[in-house]
Design an enzyme around this catalytic site. Structure first.
Site, PDB file in Angstrom:
ATOM      1  N   LYS A   1     -11.678   0.411  -2.886  1.00  0.00           N
ATOM      2  CA  LYS A   1     -10.644   1.134  -3.648  1.00  0.00           C
ATOM      3  C   LYS A   1     -11.040   1.133  -5.133  1.00  0.00           C
ATOM      4  CE  LYS A   1      -7.250  -0.007  -0.056  1.00  0.00           C
ATOM      5  NZ  LYS A   1      -7.884   0.740   0.966  1.00  0.00           N
TER       6      LYS A   1
ATOM      7  N   SER B   1       0.801  -1.229   0.000  1.00  0.00           N
ATOM      8  CA  SER B   1       0.000   0.000   0.000  1.00  0.00           C
ATOM      9  C   SER B   1       0.830   1.273   0.000  1.00  0.00           C
ATOM     10  CB  SER B   1      -0.942   0.002   1.194  1.00  0.00           C
ATOM     11  OG  SER B   1      -0.244  -0.240   2.399  1.00  0.00           O
TER      12      SER B   1
ATOM     13  N   HIS C   1      -4.930  -3.363  -3.094  1.00  0.00           N
ATOM     14  CA  HIS C   1      -4.449  -2.412  -4.104  1.00  0.00           C
ATOM     15  C   HIS C   1      -4.156  -3.084  -5.441  1.00  0.00           C
ATOM     16  CE1 HIS C   1      -4.052   0.736  -1.063  1.00  0.00           C
ATOM     17  NE2 HIS C   1      -3.702  -0.272  -0.270  1.00  0.00           N
TER      18      HIS C   1
HETATM   19  N1  PMP Z   1      -5.369  -4.168   3.058  1.00  0.00           N
HETATM   20  C1  PMP Z   1      -4.595  -3.206   2.553  1.00  0.00           C
HETATM   21  C2  PMP Z   1      -3.308  -3.611   1.900  1.00  0.00           C
HETATM   22  C3  PMP Z   1      -4.992  -1.869   2.614  1.00  0.00           C
HETATM   23  O1  PMP Z   1      -4.203  -0.909   2.127  1.00  0.00           O
HETATM   24  C4  PMP Z   1      -6.227  -1.548   3.209  1.00  0.00           C
HETATM   25  C5  PMP Z   1      -6.751  -0.119   3.300  1.00  0.00           C
HETATM   26  N2  PMP Z   1      -5.901   0.892   3.170  1.00  0.00           N
HETATM   27  C6  PMP Z   1      -6.981  -2.584   3.742  1.00  0.00           C
HETATM   28  C7  PMP Z   1      -6.545  -3.881   3.646  1.00  0.00           C
HETATM   29  C8  PMP Z   1      -8.281  -2.299   4.426  1.00  0.00           C
HETATM   30  O2  PMP Z   1      -9.298  -2.151   3.493  1.00  0.00           O
HETATM   31  P1  PMP Z   1     -10.569  -1.259   3.834  1.00  0.00           P
HETATM   32  O3  PMP Z   1     -10.195   0.151   3.619  1.00  0.00           O
HETATM   33  O4  PMP Z   1     -11.629  -1.760   2.902  1.00  0.00           O
HETATM   34  O5  PMP Z   1     -10.905  -1.536   5.261  1.00  0.00           O
END
Ligand code: PMP
Length: 405
Positions: A251, A193, A221
């Site tokens: 996303k 991320s 992502h």
């Molecule tokens: N996994 C990763 C790699 C993320 O970057 C994120 C959110 N930034 C999440 C899980 C969590 O997803 P959500 O925003 O739908 O809770």
């Protein structure tokens, strides 16, 4: 003072509040305080604040679908047909048909037997890892995995061995130290991320079979960005091989929610064992309707993904031409600055020029590796990308900081 507050003071004195305030003061002193800023979205890439317009370069709306007519229509239809709220946990109040449709389509999309929708990606990670792992399991986790993976590991009470980022040799050494027959899980972000790089899933898969471990990838992502939009397993041609493909609807799919795609045994197990699935009210019909419509767009309208890839290539070229190293693998462009002070200065420079490029600081990234994390989407245009790259280059030069990753 209200009675409950008086009671609290009698019980704890001022000490607890003092402790909280000290923690906040520490954050202020380290330039690490987080605050909420109100923006009003205009479209998928522009927001407004105090009558000034800003270009959003910090969202994960990679396909720019949050304002797509087809997706909005999906949300409206969901609400009109099934109401605004789901009324309870799916195991108690029932599952409305949109859930079944979305899970069937997600399973098809990820080439797995089944899928299960959670309320967020965070809850999917926490609920899945804590369900499949217990104190008798060992989890091998990339050191840069997302916080929700880390929290899932903590909650599971399993032994956790973090391996250096994408370091397959290190992982192998750690795997060798654990009894071959013991239960093991290897877990990784697909696209990281805060760094935008892609996990070596092919090598992780080989190790998982050699050392008898389950393999789980978090495609938060990666869905909508790599593997022709299908994610990391598809990128490596391993959709049938990876045990658990997890992702988010929030996303690329422009809605909110998370999901797990896997074989029937794992999904049935999660329905019975995953506490974040069992004990939380299901997402609303509008959320599911939007996600389903977005998935249809991703599958049927190839122009969206093409626009994203063109923008990623264009932005990487643009940054490189200005001496800022960038790759065109994914839409995440981490501009490594270093100190919180310098990173905030660059972020403020961008902000004053009408660009939102948030300063990412510890604990999200390691101390000394603060950065501006820029993301490009299918909805940006070239003029906007040029402006962002030029402004960033100017900011880095003026402030005399590195801007390197
Ligand atoms: N996994 C990763 C790699 C993320 O970057 C994120 C959110 N930034 C999440 C899980 C969590 O997803 P959500 O925003 O739908 O809770």
């Amino acid at each position: 003072m209200s009675t409950w507050k008086k009671n609290l003071y009698l019980f704890s004195g001022d000490r607890m509040y003092k402790f909280f305030q000290e923690q906040l003061d520490n954050k202020i002193n380290n330039l690490n305080l987080r605050t909420l800023t109100e923006y009003c979205p205009i479209d998928a890439v522009r927001v407004k604040r105090n009558d000034k317009e800003y270009l959003m370069m910090a969202s994960n709306n990679y396909l720019g679908l949050t304002f797509d007519e087809r997706v909005i229509e999906g949300a409206i239809k969901g609400a009109q047909q099934y109401g605004t709220g789901s009324g309870g946990s799916r195991l108690v109040s029932g599952t409305f048909p949109l859930f079944t449709d979305l899970e069937r389509e997600l399973a098809k999309f990820k080439n797995t037997e089944k899928a299960l929708v959670f309320n967020t990606g965070y809850m999917a990670n926490v609920g899945t890892i804590s369900a499949i792992a217990d104190k008798n399991m060992t989890i091998f986790s990339d050191e840069l995995n997302h916080a929700s993976i880390i929290d899932g590991c903590r909650l599971s009470k399993a032994t956790v061995k973090a391996y250096s980022h994408c370091d397959v040799e290190k992982l192998k050494c750690l795997l060798k130290q654990v009894d071959r027959n013991a239960r093991k899980l290897i877990v990784t972000d697909g696209v990281f991320s805060m760094d935008g790089d892609i996990a070596p899933l092919d090598k992780l898969y080989e190790l998982s079979r050699e050392y008898n471990a389950l393999l789980m990838v978090d495609d938060a992502h990666a869905t909508g960005t790599i593997g022709n939009g299908h994610g990391t397993a598809a990128y490596y041609g391993l959709e049938k091989e990876v045990d658990i493909q997890l992702g988010t609807l929030s996303k690329s799919l422009g809605s909110v929610g998370g999901y797990v795609a896997a074989n029937s045994t794992i999904i049935d197990y999660l329905v019975n064992m995953s506490r974040s699935f069992i004990f939380s009210t299901a997402l609303s019909p509008a959320d599911i309707g939007a996600a389903l419509a977005a998935l249809h767009v991703l599958e049927s309208d190839t122009s969206v993904l093409r626009r994203l890839q063109n923008n990623v290539n264009y932005m990487a070229d643009c940054l490189n031409s200005m001496g800022i190293y960038a790759t065109n693998e994914t839409p995440i462009f981490p501009i490594l600055i270093g100190s919180n002070e310098d990173t905030l200065a660059v972020s403020n420079h961008l902000y004053n020029a009408g660009i939102i490029g948030t300063a990412i600081r510890p604990p999200t990234v390691p101390v000394g590796e603060s950065r501006i994390r820029l993301t490009v989407t299918a909805a940006h245009n070239r003029e906007q990308i040029n402006y962002v790259c030029q402004t960033l280059s100017k900011a880095i030069k003026e402030l005399n900081c590195e801007g390197s990753i």
